[in-house]
Design a protein around this motif. Structure first.
Motif, PDB file in Angstrom:
ATOM      1  N   TYR A  96       0.818  -1.214   0.000  1.00 53.72           N
ATOM      2  CA  TYR A  96       0.000   0.000   0.000  1.00 53.72           C
ATOM      3  C   TYR A  96       0.853   1.266   0.000  1.00 53.72           C
ATOM      4  O   TYR A  96       0.535   2.240  -0.673  1.00 53.72           O
ATOM      5  CB  TYR A  96      -0.918  -0.016   1.220  1.00 53.72           C
ATOM      6  CG  TYR A  96      -1.785   1.215   1.370  1.00 53.72           C
ATOM      7  CD1 TYR A  96      -2.852   1.451   0.501  1.00 53.72           C
ATOM      8  CD2 TYR A  96      -1.528   2.141   2.369  1.00 53.72           C
ATOM      9  CE1 TYR A  96      -3.640   2.582   0.637  1.00 53.72           C
ATOM     10  CE2 TYR A  96      -2.314   3.268   2.513  1.00 53.72           C
ATOM     11  CZ  TYR A  96      -3.369   3.485   1.642  1.00 53.72           C
ATOM     12  OH  TYR A  96      -4.152   4.608   1.771  1.00 53.72           O
ATOM     13  N   LEU A  97       1.972   1.230   0.732  1.00 52.14           N
ATOM     14  CA  LEU A  97       2.749   2.458   0.930  1.00 52.14           C
ATOM     15  C   LEU A  97       3.850   2.675  -0.094  1.00 52.14           C
ATOM     16  O   LEU A  97       4.188   3.805  -0.407  1.00 52.14           O
ATOM     17  CB  LEU A  97       3.386   2.432   2.326  1.00 52.14           C
ATOM     18  CG  LEU A  97       2.467   2.692   3.506  1.00 52.14           C
ATOM     19  CD1 LEU A  97       3.251   2.551   4.792  1.00 52.14           C
ATOM     20  CD2 LEU A  97       1.849   4.076   3.420  1.00 52.14           C
ATOM     21  N   GLY A  98       4.459   1.610  -0.579  1.00 54.79           N
ATOM     22  CA  GLY A  98       5.612   1.745  -1.450  1.00 54.79           C
ATOM     23  C   GLY A  98       6.885   1.314  -0.751  1.00 54.79           C
ATOM     24  O   GLY A  98       6.868   0.875   0.404  1.00 54.79           O
ATOM     25  N   GLY A  99       8.017   1.475  -1.427  1.00 52.43           N
ATOM     26  CA  GLY A  99       9.261   0.915  -0.918  1.00 52.43           C
ATOM     27  C   GLY A  99      10.211   1.889  -0.271  1.00 52.43           C
ATOM     28  O   GLY A  99      11.294   1.483   0.159  1.00 52.43           O
ATOM     29  N   PHE A 100       9.850   3.168  -0.162  1.00 50.85           N
ATOM     30  CA  PHE A 100      10.826   4.154   0.301  1.00 50.85           C
ATOM     31  C   PHE A 100      11.291   3.898   1.726  1.00 50.85           C
ATOM     32  O   PHE A 100      12.485   3.997   2.034  1.00 50.85           O
ATOM     33  CB  PHE A 100      10.266   5.576   0.170  1.00 50.85           C
ATOM     34  CG  PHE A 100       9.008   5.833   0.948  1.00 50.85           C
ATOM     35  CD1 PHE A 100       9.045   6.343   2.223  1.00 50.85           C
ATOM     36  CD2 PHE A 100       7.765   5.559   0.383  1.00 50.85           C
ATOM     37  CE1 PHE A 100       7.887   6.585   2.945  1.00 50.85           C
ATOM     38  CE2 PHE A 100       6.599   5.796   1.085  1.00 50.85           C
ATOM     39  CZ  PHE A 100       6.653   6.302   2.365  1.00 50.85           C
ATOM     40  N   PHE A 101      10.380   3.541   2.627  1.00 53.44           N
ATOM     41  CA  PHE A 101      10.798   3.322   4.012  1.00 53.44           C
ATOM     42  C   PHE A 101      11.544   1.994   4.156  1.00 53.44           C
ATOM     43  O   PHE A 101      12.411   1.851   5.016  1.00 53.44           O
ATOM     44  CB  PHE A 101       9.600   3.377   4.963  1.00 53.44           C
ATOM     45  CG  PHE A 101       8.605   2.276   4.764  1.00 53.44           C
ATOM     46  CD1 PHE A 101       8.678   1.117   5.497  1.00 53.44           C
ATOM     47  CD2 PHE A 101       7.583   2.411   3.836  1.00 53.44           C
ATOM     48  CE1 PHE A 101       7.755   0.101   5.322  1.00 53.44           C
ATOM     49  CE2 PHE A 101       6.658   1.408   3.657  1.00 53.44           C
ATOM     50  CZ  PHE A 101       6.749   0.239   4.396  1.00 53.44           C
TER      51      PHE A 101
END
Length: 700
Positions: A619-624
Motif C-alpha cells: 500500500y505504501l511503497g518501498g521508500f521506508f
C-alpha cells in the motif's frame, strides 16, 4: 515489549532484545552471580519502589515516547523496540538527579533497580496505549477523511467524527480491564510454567547490568552516544524542514533512483527515523519489506493497472476501493490475515500442547516456596530462591483481580454503547466473555515465543462484529470499535505478564509492577489521544499523499467493509487474488516452520521472508523499506568492524536517531499550526518538464 499497528513488528523484537538476552546469559552463566552481586543491597518495600521522582520521570519520558510512537504509527506503522531507550533514559535521568543530590548531601533514597524497573514499566505501558488506542488504525478508520476514500460504507451510520473527549473516555473505559483479566495466573505463568517472556527477561538483564558497577559505566557511555545521535538527527530534521514549502518538496522526495522509480515509490527519503528502525529490526524484516515493495510496485500493480477499463472502470478516482486502490488494500489485508491466522492457529496448538505436557507430568519441583533451602530442590539455586521469595510477597488478592475485572467490564458494557451507539450492550458482553480466554492464549504464547497477536485478535473481532451488526446498522463502526475493546484487553494482559517477569528477575514487587502498569496506562489514556490530536489538527492525517498517510486506518476500515459487505465489495478478479495471496502468506509461514524444525544445518529458515512485512509496502511503497535496509547495512558493517562495540552501542545510536527525528515533529507541527511555512521548495523535474517550465516563464 515491542508493538506495532500489526504483529509484523512482533518479530522485530528478536533484534537487539535477543542480543541483549544473549549478553545477559553470558554474564549469568553462573546463576548465583546475578543476585549475589546485589546481596548487600537492601530491597525497598513496594511502596518505596514507586517514588515521586519515578512517576515524574515516567511522565516526561512518556511524553517523548508517545510522540515517537505516534509519528511512527502515522507514517508506516513499523515500531521498533523502545524498551532499551526507556530503561536507559530512565536510568540516565534519575541517576543524574540522585548523583547531584548525593554531592549536595540531600539524597534521602538511593536509586535502585526496582525503581528503574518501575520507570521502564510506566513508560512502556504509556507508549503501549498508542498501539492499542487505535488512533492510527481502527479509530482513524471511522473518520470522515478515511471513509471518504472509499465508494461504499460512507454513510452517517458508518462514520464517526473524531473528538478528543470521547477518545479519552473510550480508552479509560476499556484499557484497564486487561490488567485484571489474567493477573490471577501470574504465579502459574512465572513460577510453575517458568515461561521465558524474552522481552521481559532481556529488559531485566539490562536493568540489572545498569546497576552493577561495570554496567553503570557502560550505561553512562550508552547515554552519551544516544544523546549525540539524538542531536545529529534533530539538527538534520530541522535542516530538511527549510526545503519543504509544499507537499512533494524536500529531501524526503529525493528521486534517488530516477524519476520513473520515484513514481513507483522507490527512493531513499533521508529519514533518520527509519534508518534507526532498520538498525534495531532483524535483517530479514527489512529485506522482506524491500521484497514486498519490489514485487507489488514493480510487478503486480503495473500488471493490474494495465487491466484498467477491463477489470475496473477507467473513470474511477485513484482512491476508489473499486479500482486499483481496492486491489492494493484488499490484497495487503489478505496477506495480513493469512499471516495472522497462521500464527493464531500455531500459537493455539503450541499452547494446548505445552499445557498438556506440563500438566501430565509430575508437579514442577522447580517452584520453590519462600524460605526453602537449596536442598529442597535439585534445580533450585540461590537466585531462584531469592527471586521466588520476593515474588511471593505483596501479592494481589485473587478476589481483587476478579472483582476488578467484573466491575470494569460492567462499566464498559454500560458506557461503550453511549460512545458507539452501533454497538449494543450484548455485543460488549460477548466480547468480555471471550476476552480472558484470548488474553490467556496471547500471554502464554508471548511467554513462549515473544509474539503478541493482539492485532490479529482485533482483526477477527472486526470481521465478527461488523458482520453481526450489518452495514445498515453501522457495522463498520461497530466492527472497528469492537477491535479496540478486544485489542486493549489482549494487549495489556500480555504486557502485564511481561512486566511481572521483569519484576521477578529484578526483585521488584508484583504489586509495584501492577500499580506501575496502572499509572502508565492512565498516563497513556490521556497523553496518547492528545499527542495524536496535536498531529491531527496540524496535518491532514490519513491522506495517502500527505505527510502522515496512516495506512492502517484505511486497511482496518477495509477489513470492516469486508465483514459487512462480503466479497461483493471486491473489484473484478480481486477475490481470486485475495485467496491466492492469503494462501501464499499461510504457506510461507508453514515453510519457515518446517525448515526451522527439520533443516538445522544451513539454517535456511533465516532467509524466508515475513508475509506481514511484505504486505506493508503493498500500500505504501518501498521508500521506508529502503531506509530500513540502509540501517541494516550500517549495522552489518559496524558488526564486521567491531561486533562487541556494535552490540553495546548500536541500540543507543538507533534510539537517538529515532528520538531526534521524531521529536522534530513537535516544533514542526507547532510551526504548521501557526501557519509558518518553510521558505524553500526543493523539487525535481524531468528535463522535458523543466524545458516546458522555462518556456512558460519566458513567455510571461
Amino acid at each position: 515489549m515491542v508493538r506495532s499497528i500489526d504483529n509484523h513488528n512482533d518479530d522485530h523484537q528478536d533484534g537487539w532484545e535477543t542480543e541483549a538476552l544473549d549478553n545477559g546469559d553470558q554474564q549469568s552463566t553462573d546463576k548465583v552471580l546475578v543476585e549475589a552481586a546485589f546481596k548487600g543491597t537492601p530491597v525497598p518495600p513496594w511502596n518505596k519502589q514507586i517514588t515521586v521522582r519515578a512517576v515524574v520521570t515516567s511522565l516526561v519520558l512518556s511524553l517523548v515516547f508517545n510522540f515517537i510512537v505516534c509519528k511512527l504509527n502515522l507514517t508506516t506503522g513499523v515500531i521498533p523496540s523502545l524498551n532499551v531507550a526507556a530503561g536507559l533514559l530512565g536510568f540516565a535521568v534519575v541517576k543524574t538527579w540522585t548523583t547531584v543530590l548525593e554531592k549536595l548531601g540531600l539524597l534521602k533514597q538511593p536509586f535502585t533497580r526496582q525503581e528503574n524497573t518501575v520507570i521502564q514499566t510506566c513508560v512502556v505501558a504509556s507508549s503501549g496505549i498508542a498501539f492499542s488506542s487505535g488512533t492510527a488504525s481502527y479509530l482513524l478508520g471511522m473518520s470522515p477523511l478515511v471513509s471518504g476514500q472509499g465508494d461504499s460504507g460512507n454513510t452517517p451510520e458508518n462514520v464517526k467524527r473524531l473528538s478528543l473527549g470521547w477518545m479519552i473516555g473510550f480508552l479509560f473505559v476499556v484499557s484497564f480491564v486487561g490488567l485484571f483479566s489474567i493477573v490471577t495466573l501470574r504465579k502459574i505463568m512465572i513460577l510453575k510454567y517458568k515461561l521465558t517472556y524474552p522481552s521481559g527477561t532481556a529488559t531485566a538483564y539490562l536493568i540489572n547490568s545498569f546497576h552493577t558497577p561495570k554496567g553503570a559505566k557502560l550505561a553512562k557511555k550508552q547515554v552519551a552516544v544516544l544523546f549525540k545521535s539524538f542531536a545529529v538527527s534533530f539538527v538534520w530534521a530541522f535542516f530538511q524542514w527549510f526545503y519543504t514549502a509544499v507537499d512533494g518538496c524536500g529531501f524526503s522526495n529525493f528521486p534517488t533512483f530516477g524519476l520513473q522509480a520515484y513514481d513507483k515509490k522507490f527512493y531513499f527519503d533521508f529519514s533518520s527515523t527509519y534508518i534507526g528502525v532498520g538498525m534495531i529490526c532483524p535483517y530479514m524484516v527489512n529485506v522482506s519489506m524491500l521484497l514486498g515493495a519490489i514485487f507489488s510496485w514493480g510487478v503486480l500493480w503495473p500488471i493490474i493497472e494495465g487491466k484498467k477499463g477491463v477489470w475496473y472502470s477507467a473513470e474511477l478516482s485513484p482512491t476508489s476501493l473499486h479500482g486499483l486502490q481496492g486491489y492494493k488494500v484488499f490484497i495487503a489485508i489478505s496477506m495480513m490475515l493469512g499471516d495472522g491466522l497462521y500464527h493464531v492457529l500455531f500459537m493455539l496448538i503450541k499452547t494446548i500442547h505445552s499445557l498438556i505436557v506440563k500438566n501430565s507430568g509430575k508437579k514442577d519441583s522447580s517452584v520453590v516456596a519462600p524460605g526453602a533451602s537449596v536442598l529442597d530442590s535439585e534445580t533450585a539455586d540461590y537466585d531462584e530462591i531469592r527471586r521466588t521469595e520476593f515474588f511471593m510477597k505483596d501479592q494481589i488478592p485473587n478476589k481483587v483481580a476478579l472483582s476488578g475485572y467484573v466491575v470494569l467490564a460492567i462499566i464498559s458494557v454500560i458506557v461503550v454503547p453511549f460512545i458507539f451507539h452501533q454497538l449494543k450492550w450484548y455485543h460488549i458482553l460477548v466480547a468480555y466473555a471471550i476476552a480472558p480466554i484470548l488474553a490467556f492464549c496471547n500471554a502464554y504464547g508471548c511467554g513462549l515465543t515473544d509474539w503478541s497477536l493482539a492485532s490479529n485478535y482485533g482483526k477477527l473481532a472486526i470481521i465478527i462484529f461488523s458482520s453481526w451488526v450489518g452495514l445498515n446498522n453501522g457495522g463498520v463502526v461497530a466492527g472497528l470499535a469492537s477491535c479496540g475493546v478486544m485489542m486493549s484487553i489482549v494487549s495489556t494482559a500480555s504486557d502485564l505478564m511481561q512486566d511481572f517477569k521483569t519484576g521477578y528477575l529484578t526483585l521488584s514487587s508484583p504489586r509495584s509492577m501492577f500499580f506501575a502498569q496502572v499509572i502508565g496506562t492512565a498516563i497513556g489514556c490521556i497523553m496518547s489521544p492528545m499527542v495524536f490530536w496535536f498531529f491531527y489538527k496540524a496535518y491532514p492525517i490519513g491522506d495517502p499523499n500527505g505527510t502522515y498517510p496512516a495506512p492502517y486506518g484505511l486497511l482496518y476500515r477495509g477489513i470492516a467493509l469486508l465483514g459487512v459487505e462480503g466479497i461483493s465489495s471486491l473489484p473484478k478478479n480481486c477475490l481470486n487474488l485475495v485467496i491466492v495471496f492469503f494462501l501464499i502468506a499461510f504457506a510461507i509461514n508453514l515453510i519457515k516452520e518446517l525448515l526451522q524444525r527439520y533443516e538445522t544445518k544451513l539454517g535456511l529458515h533465516r532467509f524466508v521472508p515475513s508475509p506481514m512485512c511484505m504486505a506493508i509496502p503493498f500500500y505504501l511503497g518501498g521508500f521506508f523499506g529502503i531506509d530500513m535496509c540502509v540501517g541494516s547495512l550500517i549495522l552489518f558493517l559496524w558488526e564486521r568492524r567491531n561486533k562487541q562495540q556494535a552490540t553495546d552501542f548500536a541500540p543507543a545510536v538507533a534510539s537517538g536517531l529515532i528520538c531526534g527525528d521524531s521529536l522534530w515533529g513537535v516544533p514542526a507541527a507547532i510551526l504548521s499550526l501557526l501557519n509558518v511555512k518553510p521558505p524553500i521548495c526543493m523539487k525535481f523535474l524531468s528535463a522535458a518538464v523543466n524545458a516546458k517550465v522555462d518556456s512558460f516563464l519566458e513567455g510571461n
